[in-house]
Design an enzyme around this catalytic site. Structure first.
Site, mmCIF file in Angstrom:
data_model
loop_
_atom_site.group_PDB
_atom_site.id
_atom_site.type_symbol
_atom_site.label_atom_id
_atom_site.label_comp_id
_atom_site.label_asym_id
_atom_site.label_seq_id
_atom_site.Cartn_x
_atom_site.Cartn_y
_atom_site.Cartn_z
ATOM 1 C CB SER A 1 -0.881 0.021 1.246
ATOM 2 O OG SER A 1 -0.047 0.116 2.391
ATOM 3 C CB CYS B 1 0.885 -5.434 1.471
ATOM 4 S SG CYS B 1 -0.508 -4.654 2.280
ATOM 5 C CG ASN B 2 1.648 -8.751 6.985
ATOM 6 O OD1 ASN B 2 1.882 -9.873 7.402
ATOM 7 N ND2 ASN B 2 2.591 -7.841 6.853
ATOM 8 C CB THR B 3 -3.585 -5.224 4.627
ATOM 9 O OG1 THR B 3 -2.925 -4.765 5.808
ATOM 10 C CG2 THR B 3 -5.055 -4.930 4.706
ATOM 11 C CB CYS C 1 1.778 -4.040 9.379
ATOM 12 S SG CYS C 1 1.741 -2.606 8.268
ATOM 13 C CB THR C 2 5.501 -4.793 5.019
ATOM 14 O OG1 THR C 2 4.498 -4.038 4.335
ATOM 15 C CG2 THR C 2 5.248 -6.269 4.801
ATOM 16 C CG HIS C 3 3.879 0.730 6.307
ATOM 17 N ND1 HIS C 3 3.080 0.008 5.458
ATOM 18 C CD2 HIS C 3 4.081 1.935 5.698
ATOM 19 C CE1 HIS C 3 2.798 0.742 4.384
ATOM 20 N NE2 HIS C 3 3.393 1.911 4.503
HETATM 21 N N1 DGL Z 1 2.115 -2.495 4.829
HETATM 22 C C1 DGL Z 1 0.831 -3.059 4.856
HETATM 23 C C2 DGL Z 1 0.682 -4.349 5.580
HETATM 24 O O1 DGL Z 1 1.642 -5.086 5.647
HETATM 25 C C3 DGL Z 1 -0.362 -2.179 4.727
HETATM 26 C C4 DGL Z 1 -0.641 -1.229 5.803
HETATM 27 C C5 DGL Z 1 -1.799 -0.346 5.442
HETATM 28 O O2 DGL Z 1 -1.803 0.175 4.320
HETATM 29 O O3 DGL Z 1 -2.692 -0.202 6.266
HETATM 30 O O4 DGL Z 1 -0.362 -4.689 6.069
#
Ligand code: DGL
Length: 248
Positions: free
Chosen positions: A9, A71-73, A181-183
């Site tokens: 994302s 991205c996990n989501t 979450c990858t962030h």
């Molecule tokens: N980096 C994302 C993840 O791993 C998305 C976070 C988001 O956009 O809410 O879930």
């Protein structure tokens, strides 16, 4: 040489690209940040799936022969659909609950992720399979993605946002916190400062990179003339993407 598409994302997926490039330094990567739609965490699975399809089409048009859903989501919402629609391999994110559960000594594991990931059946199934012997304390990293996208990785405001999400896990006695979450790995220096030294943070990115390498090797895709290169694309302004790319 393989061309691998990687998307998220936003810039969070760079934390996965960092691990991939350590293992596959000779391959070519096309990274897509959907920051015009970020965050995905509170969006519907239908929206995230539609974006994941459009981005996959774009990555394939740039030569991608395999796609990492960094991205996990988006993995939770869309990977099944992507695998059924396209004839290329997809590697997704999986919160590292299994290794965390086996390594926890306190019997309490924290899982930090987006609301979308924690609600998804993919996550609930993983938790059901791994989680009976320990207590799992979940928390949404509310505001974390925005901190990373605005490059506010430290300071009093960032610290209070991070404390709010992690505090309950620490009070419950978690000795391992899974970054779902990858962030979130971009907030690790702050997380480590807030948590006592005996707390470990688990990031599934190295395992995802190893999985990608196996998939490419199985298909003979990692062989050939090295042509290391990474292309960066974003659906919105690309300053955060470029900045974080320069430090990974
Ligand atoms: N980096 C994302 C993840 O791993 C998305 C976070 C988001 O956009 O809410 O879930």
């Amino acid at each position: 040489m393989a061309t691998v598409g990687v998307f998220d994302s936003g810039s969070g997926g760079l934390s996965v690209l960092r691990e991939i490039r350590k293992l596959l330094p000779d391959d070519r990567f096309v990274y897509y940040s959907d920051n015009a739609s970020c965050p995905y965490g509170d969006k519907s699975p239908e929206f995230v799936t539609a974006r994941s399809r459009d981005i996959t089409d774009f990555l394939i048009s740039r030569g991608a022969q395999a796609v990492v859903v960094a991205c996990n989501t988006a993995t939770a919402a869309a990977i099944g659909t992507l695998r059924s629609l396209y004839d290329i391999p997809f590697i997704g994110m999986e919160p590292a609950i299994k290794p965390a559960v086996s390594a926890s000594r306190s019997g309490v594991v924290g899982v930090l992720a987006t609301a979308g990931t924690l609600k998804a059946s993919k996550y609930l199934d993983t938790k059901r399979r791994c989680g009976t012997s320990v207590r799992i304390v979940e928390g949404v990293g509310r505001g974390f993605v925005e901190l990373v996208e605005s490059l506010e990785l430290d300071g009093p405001r960032a610290e209070s946002i991070v404390r709010e999400a992690v505090g309950p896990m620490l009070s419950a006695g978690a000795d391992i916190i899974v970054l779902g979450c990858t962030h979130y790995p971009f907030l690790l220096p702050l997380l480590r400062r807030i948590a006592p030294p005996e707390v470990s943070f688990y990031d599934p990115a190295p395992a995802v990179a190893r999985r990608l390498r196996v998939v490419l090797q199985e298909r003979g895709m990692s062989l050939g003339e090295p042509y290391p290169h990474t292309e960066l694309h974003a659906s919105g302004p690309d300053d955060t993407l470029k900045k974080l790319f320069s430090i990974i």
